[in-house]
Design a protein around this motif. Structure first.
Motif, PDB file in Angstrom:
ATOM      1  N   ALA A  52       7.015   6.866  -8.084  1.00  0.00           N
ATOM      2  CA  ALA A  52       7.620   5.890  -8.997  1.00  0.00           C
ATOM      3  C   ALA A  52       9.078   6.239  -9.291  1.00  0.00           C
ATOM      4  O   ALA A  52       9.943   5.348  -9.299  1.00  0.00           O
ATOM      5  N   LEU A  53       9.366   7.512  -9.538  1.00  0.00           N
ATOM      6  CA  LEU A  53      10.759   7.887  -9.796  1.00  0.00           C
ATOM      7  C   LEU A  53      11.632   7.669  -8.566  1.00  0.00           C
ATOM      8  O   LEU A  53      12.772   7.223  -8.682  1.00  0.00           O
ATOM      9  N   HIS A  79      10.787  -3.465   6.937  1.00  0.00           N
ATOM     10  CA  HIS A  79      10.794  -3.344   8.391  1.00  0.00           C
ATOM     11  C   HIS A  79      10.542  -1.892   8.800  1.00  0.00           C
ATOM     12  O   HIS A  79      10.044  -1.618   9.887  1.00  0.00           O
ATOM     13  N   SER A  80      10.846  -0.967   7.896  1.00  0.00           N
ATOM     14  CA  SER A  80      10.661   0.466   8.158  1.00  0.00           C
ATOM     15  C   SER A  80       9.237   0.897   7.799  1.00  0.00           C
ATOM     16  O   SER A  80       8.773   0.651   6.684  1.00  0.00           O
ATOM     17  N   PRO A  81       8.527   1.562   8.732  1.00  0.00           N
ATOM     18  CA  PRO A  81       7.192   2.070   8.412  1.00  0.00           C
ATOM     19  C   PRO A  81       7.198   3.075   7.256  1.00  0.00           C
ATOM     20  O   PRO A  81       6.230   3.166   6.509  1.00  0.00           O
ATOM     21  N   PHE A  82       8.292   3.816   7.091  1.00  0.00           N
ATOM     22  CA  PHE A  82       8.384   4.773   5.985  1.00  0.00           C
ATOM     23  C   PHE A  82       8.286   4.053   4.639  1.00  0.00           C
ATOM     24  O   PHE A  82       7.509   4.442   3.771  1.00  0.00           O
ATOM     25  N   TRP A  83       9.076   2.979   4.465  1.00  0.00           N
ATOM     26  CA  TRP A  83       9.076   2.273   3.179  1.00  0.00           C
ATOM     27  C   TRP A  83       7.809   1.453   2.987  1.00  0.00           C
ATOM     28  O   TRP A  83       7.342   1.280   1.852  1.00  0.00           O
ATOM     29  N   GLN A  84       7.241   0.957   4.064  1.00  0.00           N
ATOM     30  CA  GLN A  84       5.954   0.270   3.951  1.00  0.00           C
ATOM     31  C   GLN A  84       4.884   1.243   3.465  1.00  0.00           C
ATOM     32  O   GLN A  84       4.106   0.912   2.569  1.00  0.00           O
ATOM     33  N   THR A  85       4.867   2.430   4.048  1.00  0.00           N
ATOM     34  CA  THR A  85       3.891   3.438   3.639  1.00  0.00           C
ATOM     35  C   THR A  85       4.138   3.871   2.197  1.00  0.00           C
ATOM     36  O   THR A  85       3.193   4.014   1.414  1.00  0.00           O
ATOM     37  N   TRP A  86       5.406   4.072   1.837  1.00  0.00           N
ATOM     38  CA  TRP A  86       5.760   4.475   0.469  1.00  0.00           C
ATOM     39  C   TRP A  86       5.249   3.438  -0.537  1.00  0.00           C
ATOM     40  O   TRP A  86       4.573   3.778  -1.512  1.00  0.00           O
ATOM     41  N   ASP A  87       5.567   2.157  -0.291  1.00  0.00           N
ATOM     42  CA  ASP A  87       5.179   1.110  -1.225  1.00  0.00           C
ATOM     43  C   ASP A  87       3.669   0.875  -1.227  1.00  0.00           C
ATOM     44  O   ASP A  87       3.079   0.582  -2.273  1.00  0.00           O
ATOM     45  N   LEU A  88       3.028   1.006  -0.078  1.00  0.00           N
ATOM     46  CA  LEU A  88       1.576   0.855  -0.015  1.00  0.00           C
ATOM     47  C   LEU A  88       0.885   1.986  -0.770  1.00  0.00           C
ATOM     48  O   LEU A  88      -0.075   1.742  -1.521  1.00  0.00           O
ATOM     49  N   LEU A  91       1.352   1.329  -4.452  1.00  0.00           N
ATOM     50  CA  LEU A  91       0.443   0.263  -4.893  1.00  0.00           C
ATOM     51  C   LEU A  91      -0.975   0.782  -5.082  1.00  0.00           C
ATOM     52  O   LEU A  91      -1.593   0.591  -6.130  1.00  0.00           O
ATOM     53  N   TRP A  92      -1.513   1.447  -4.072  1.00  0.00           N
ATOM     54  CA  TRP A  92      -2.901   1.906  -4.121  1.00  0.00           C
ATOM     55  C   TRP A  92      -3.110   2.976  -5.196  1.00  0.00           C
ATOM     56  O   TRP A  92      -4.082   2.908  -5.952  1.00  0.00           O
ATOM     57  N   LEU A  93      -2.226   3.955  -5.244  1.00  0.00           N
ATOM     58  CA  LEU A  93      -2.414   5.013  -6.250  1.00  0.00           C
ATOM     59  C   LEU A  93      -2.253   4.478  -7.667  1.00  0.00           C
ATOM     60  O   LEU A  93      -3.023   4.846  -8.561  1.00  0.00           O
ATOM     61  N   ALA A  94      -1.266   3.614  -7.895  1.00  0.00           N
ATOM     62  CA  ALA A  94      -1.075   3.061  -9.233  1.00  0.00           C
ATOM     63  C   ALA A  94      -2.267   2.203  -9.644  1.00  0.00           C
ATOM     64  O   ALA A  94      -2.740   2.286 -10.782  1.00  0.00           O
ATOM     65  N   GLN A  95      -2.777   1.398  -8.731  1.00  0.00           N
ATOM     66  CA  GLN A  95      -3.911   0.532  -9.052  1.00  0.00           C
ATOM     67  C   GLN A  95      -5.173   1.341  -9.319  1.00  0.00           C
ATOM     68  O   GLN A  95      -5.893   1.088 -10.292  1.00  0.00           O
ATOM     69  N   LEU A  96      -5.457   2.319  -8.481  1.00  0.00           N
ATOM     70  CA  LEU A  96      -6.664   3.127  -8.677  1.00  0.00           C
ATOM     71  C   LEU A  96      -6.540   4.037  -9.891  1.00  0.00           C
ATOM     72  O   LEU A  96      -7.510   4.233 -10.630  1.00  0.00           O
ATOM     73  N   HIS A  97      -5.363   4.583 -10.116  1.00  0.00           N
ATOM     74  CA  HIS A  97      -5.130   5.445 -11.281  1.00  0.00           C
ATOM     75  C   HIS A  97      -5.283   4.633 -12.575  1.00  0.00           C
ATOM     76  O   HIS A  97      -5.988   5.053 -13.497  1.00  0.00           O
TER      77      HIS A  97
END
Length: 146
Positions: A52-53, A79-88, A91-97
């Motif tokens: 998040a930071l 378009h970058s797999p790095f940022w897709q992975t970061w945002d995914l 999303l998943w950790l924030a939602q599950l947490h």
């Protein structure tokens, strides 16, 4: 050396089965879900702080900050797999947490089993909807809209 005998606790001081009234009941041999949920909260919280930071720093402070955020910026970012992975992962950790924390609050404050059941059902459905929709958008984003 003490000559006093150890004090015996009388049976009426602590009723049977109420040693720890908030401890969940579980069958022998079953994994301790609450223990793993507690551990998940700690580890995901640490990871979420960095995700998040980092997200806030890149989106709000890097280069021109919020003034550069538009459709093209998001298209280049995803378009970058790095940022897709970061945002995914964010999303998943924030939602599950958050869902796990809300599940704990529901368990603590709902008095009736039926209320607990329906609130947890609504929570699970809303979490699943958000995760599916958010993951779909992140993974299938097409910057070439017609």
């Amino acid at each position: 050396m003490s000559t006093r005998a150890p004090v015996q606790q009388r049976s009426h001081d602590r009723p049977a089965g109420l040693d720890n009234p908030r401890a969940p009941r579980r069958r022998a041999g079953m994994p301790n879900f609450e223990k793993y949920a507690w551990l998940f909260m700690r580890f995901s919280g640490v990871v979420l702080v960095f995700l998040a930071l980092g997200h806030l720093f890149v989106m709000l402070m890097w280069d021109d900050g919020v003034y550069r955020i538009d459709f093209n910026y998001v298209a280049q970012r995803w378009h970058s797999p790095f940022w897709q992975t970061w945002d995914l992962l964010l999303l998943w950790l924030a939602q599950l947490h958050g869902g796990n924390g809300l599940r704990t609050i529901i368990d603590d404050y709902s008095r009736k089993d039926s209320t607990r059941f329906w609130l947890n059902t609504l929570l699970a459905l809303s979490m699943a909807f958000t995760l599916v929709l958010g993951s779909y958008v992140l993974l299938t984003f097409d910057p070439n809209m017609s």
